[in-house]
Design a protein around this motif. Structure first.
Motif, PDB file in Angstrom:
ATOM      1  N   ARG A 212      32.635 -14.298 -31.986  1.00 28.05           N
ATOM      2  CA  ARG A 212      33.656 -14.895 -31.748  1.00 28.05           C
ATOM      3  C   ARG A 212      34.428 -14.796 -30.416  1.00 28.05           C
ATOM      4  NH1 ARG A 212      38.507 -15.806 -36.297  1.00 28.05           N
ATOM      5  NH2 ARG A 212      39.458 -17.668 -35.227  1.00 28.05           N
ATOM      6  N   GLN A 213      34.595 -16.030 -29.833  1.00 23.14           N
ATOM      7  CA  GLN A 213      35.275 -16.007 -28.396  1.00 23.14           C
ATOM      8  C   GLN A 213      36.749 -15.989 -28.639  1.00 23.14           C
ATOM      9  OE1 GLN A 213      33.841 -19.991 -26.979  1.00 23.14           O
ATOM     10  NE2 GLN A 213      31.820 -18.966 -26.471  1.00 23.14           N
ATOM     11  N   ASN A 214      37.258 -15.219 -27.652  1.00 26.54           N
ATOM     12  CA  ASN A 214      38.672 -15.055 -27.700  1.00 26.54           C
ATOM     13  C   ASN A 214      39.302 -14.608 -26.300  1.00 26.54           C
ATOM     14  OD1 ASN A 214      39.157 -11.964 -27.620  1.00 26.54           O
ATOM     15  ND2 ASN A 214      37.816 -12.177 -29.510  1.00 26.54           N
ATOM     16  N   LEU A 215      40.636 -14.619 -26.072  1.00 24.13           N
ATOM     17  CA  LEU A 215      41.015 -14.350 -25.042  1.00 24.13           C
ATOM     18  C   LEU A 215      41.744 -12.935 -24.687  1.00 24.13           C
ATOM     19  CD1 LEU A 215      42.731 -17.940 -24.335  1.00 24.13           C
ATOM     20  CD2 LEU A 215      40.569 -16.881 -23.264  1.00 24.13           C
ATOM     21  N   THR A 216      41.292 -12.203 -25.612  1.00 23.11           N
ATOM     22  CA  THR A 216      42.061 -10.688 -25.745  1.00 23.11           C
ATOM     23  C   THR A 216      41.543  -9.846 -24.810  1.00 23.11           C
ATOM     24  OG1 THR A 216      40.407  -9.876 -27.099  1.00 23.11           O
ATOM     25  CG2 THR A 216      42.055 -10.903 -28.114  1.00 23.11           C
ATOM     26  N   GLY A 217      40.521 -10.065 -24.287  1.00 21.33           N
ATOM     27  CA  GLY A 217      39.844  -9.095 -23.133  1.00 21.33           C
ATOM     28  C   GLY A 217      39.501  -7.991 -23.666  1.00 21.33           C
ATOM     29  N   ARG A 218      39.240  -7.967 -24.779  1.00 25.59           N
ATOM     30  CA  ARG A 218      38.801  -6.484 -25.496  1.00 25.59           C
ATOM     31  C   ARG A 218      37.578  -7.022 -26.582  1.00 25.59           C
ATOM     32  NH1 ARG A 218      44.153  -6.315 -25.915  1.00 25.59           N
ATOM     33  NH2 ARG A 218      44.301  -7.151 -28.104  1.00 25.59           N
ATOM     34  N   ALA A 219      36.726  -6.208 -26.947  1.00 25.63           N
ATOM     35  CA  ALA A 219      35.608  -6.410 -27.730  1.00 25.63           C
ATOM     36  C   ALA A 219      34.699  -5.114 -27.957  1.00 25.63           C
ATOM     37  CB  ALA A 219      34.319  -7.195 -26.803  1.00 25.63           C
ATOM     38  N   PRO A 220      34.523  -5.066 -29.371  1.00 25.21           N
ATOM     39  CA  PRO A 220      33.738  -3.911 -29.614  1.00 25.21           C
ATOM     40  C   PRO A 220      32.421  -3.480 -28.914  1.00 25.21           C
ATOM     41  CG  PRO A 220      33.205  -5.442 -31.317  1.00 25.21           C
ATOM     42  CD  PRO A 220      34.389  -6.169 -30.425  1.00 25.21           C
ATOM     43  N   ASP A 221      32.249  -2.316 -28.439  1.00 23.18           N
ATOM     44  CA  ASP A 221      31.262  -2.055 -27.793  1.00 23.18           C
ATOM     45  C   ASP A 221      29.781  -2.475 -28.132  1.00 23.18           C
ATOM     46  OD1 ASP A 221      32.946  -0.538 -26.094  1.00 23.18           O
ATOM     47  OD2 ASP A 221      32.422   1.232 -26.759  1.00 23.18           O
ATOM     48  N   GLU A 222      29.678  -2.548 -29.554  1.00 22.27           N
ATOM     49  CA  GLU A 222      28.334  -3.094 -30.219  1.00 22.27           C
ATOM     50  C   GLU A 222      28.263  -4.257 -29.910  1.00 22.27           C
ATOM     51  OE1 GLU A 222      30.802  -1.438 -31.475  1.00 22.27           O
ATOM     52  OE2 GLU A 222      30.299   0.404 -32.550  1.00 22.27           O
ATOM     53  N   ALA A 223      29.366  -5.316 -29.583  1.00 18.28           N
ATOM     54  CA  ALA A 223      28.942  -6.598 -29.159  1.00 18.28           C
ATOM     55  C   ALA A 223      28.012  -6.556 -28.024  1.00 18.28           C
ATOM     56  CB  ALA A 223      30.199  -7.473 -28.828  1.00 18.28           C
ATOM     57  N   SER A 224      27.821  -5.830 -27.023  1.00 15.12           N
ATOM     58  CA  SER A 224      27.085  -5.616 -26.183  1.00 15.12           C
ATOM     59  C   SER A 224      25.329  -5.483 -26.490  1.00 15.12           C
ATOM     60  CB  SER A 224      27.494  -4.608 -25.138  1.00 15.12           C
ATOM     61  OG  SER A 224      26.504  -4.580 -23.899  1.00 15.12           O
ATOM     62  N   ALA A 229      18.486 -10.443 -25.814  1.00 21.20           N
ATOM     63  CA  ALA A 229      18.617 -10.438 -27.205  1.00 21.20           C
ATOM     64  C   ALA A 229      19.963 -11.002 -27.671  1.00 21.20           C
ATOM     65  CB  ALA A 229      18.639  -8.844 -27.641  1.00 21.20           C
ATOM     66  N   GLY A 230      20.676 -11.532 -26.944  1.00 20.54           N
ATOM     67  CA  GLY A 230      22.213 -12.198 -27.100  1.00 20.54           C
ATOM     68  C   GLY A 230      21.986 -13.673 -27.098  1.00 20.54           C
ATOM     69  N   GLU A 231      23.340 -14.237 -26.616  1.00 23.16           N
ATOM     70  CA  GLU A 231      23.251 -15.846 -26.781  1.00 23.16           C
ATOM     71  C   GLU A 231      23.241 -16.485 -25.296  1.00 23.16           C
ATOM     72  OE1 GLU A 231      28.056 -16.501 -26.710  1.00 23.16           O
ATOM     73  OE2 GLU A 231      26.875 -16.547 -28.861  1.00 23.16           O
ATOM     74  N   LEU A 232      22.963 -15.357 -24.273  1.00 22.84           N
ATOM     75  CA  LEU A 232      23.152 -15.963 -22.848  1.00 22.84           C
ATOM     76  C   LEU A 232      21.988 -16.554 -22.626  1.00 22.84           C
ATOM     77  CD1 LEU A 232      25.744 -13.409 -21.424  1.00 22.84           C
ATOM     78  CD2 LEU A 232      26.128 -15.680 -22.253  1.00 22.84           C
TER      79      LEU A 232
END
Length: 265
Positions: A212-224, A229-232
């Motif tokens: 889920r996109q957001n503007l927090t500038g923070r993400a769990p390490d596991e999102a990498s 293998a991702g969406e890019l």
């Protein structure tokens, strides 16, 4: 919720041809480097990497760190310095950069309280221009690494667009991290195309599908996740980056499984 929190296997990632030289952002191996600096750098070199970017000298002085890099056959083209240190110890930053042989001095933060806003952008742009001028006089290049929170909108554009417009292209470059652009809802290829020659560096990092996109500038390490293998859309990003004038590429993986995912990449 992130759907892919396990390392991908080689069979699950489709190879993408890419012929540009790629370095390693040492944050990928931050845990391993703290335990065994020399051994981990040797491993990175054995994987075929010859250049690195770093935000830490891992409890060594710049001189000691450079000596170790030389021993392992590695160069360091870019260092990341904190906003505060650039503001209060520019001489020290310049000295460190020159000792380790870096050309780029990057910061990856803009201090702000609450939601990032236009006033934060204006102050940062003024600081960036001043630091860029000082570093240019020292033979170095200043740059900023966005972390996604910069993509909040004004009535006409994103705050990142304002930051680009208010910084001098001769003094300030940008380091795109494809993960963090996507995290903030920005398409990496679109911004590379929009701002040719403003991005000299690019972090190769994929983001988990369904994040889920957001503007927090923070993400769990596991999102990498492993590249591909991702969406890019990496073929499009690579093609656009070359046209846009990107000069340096670094693999960065923040996952707990980073060393294994690098092997997949």
């Amino acid at each position: 919720k992130v759907k892919h929190w396990k390392p991908k296997t080689a069979s699950s990632v489709h190879p993408i041809p890419f012929k540009e030289p790629v370095g390693m952002e040492l944050w990928t191996y931050r845990r391993e480097l703290k335990r065994d600096l020399l051994g981990t750098l040797a491993t990175i070199r054995k994987l075929g990497f010859t250049d690195v970017e770093t935000a830490s000298f891992y409890d060594r002085s710049a001189v000691e760190f450079r000596t170790i890099l030389d021993k392992e056959g590695l160069t360091c083209s870019s260092i990341i310095a904190s906003y505060d240190r650039l503001d209060h110890d520019m001489d020290g930053v310049i000295k460190d950069a020159k000792v380790v042989g870096a050309h780029y001095v990057i910061t990856s933060e803009i201090p702000h309280h609450g939601e990032f806003n236009i006033d934060d952008v204006k102050k940062a742009a003024a600081d960036f221009n001043n630091w860029g001028r000082t570093l240019k006089h020292a033979g170095l290049q200043f740059g900023y690494h966005p972390h996604g929170f910069e993509f909040g909108h004004t009535p006409k554009e994103t705050l990142f667009d304002v930051l680009v417009a208010q910084t001098d292209a001769a003094l300030v470059t940008f380091e795109m991290d494809a993960f963090w652009f996507a995290h903030g809802g920005a398409d990496p290829a679109t911004f590379l195309e929009r701002y040719p020659n403003r991005f000299q560096l690019l972090h190769l990092k994929d983001i988990a599908k369904g994040f889920r996109q957001n503007l927090t500038g923070r993400a769990p390490d596991e999102a990498s996740v492993a590249l591909g293998a991702g969406e890019l859309n990496w073929p499009t990003i690579f093609r656009t980056a070359k046209i846009a004038g990107v000069k340096r590429y670094y693999i960065e993986d923040e996952s707990p499984y980073a060393p294994k995912q690098v092997l997949v990449t």
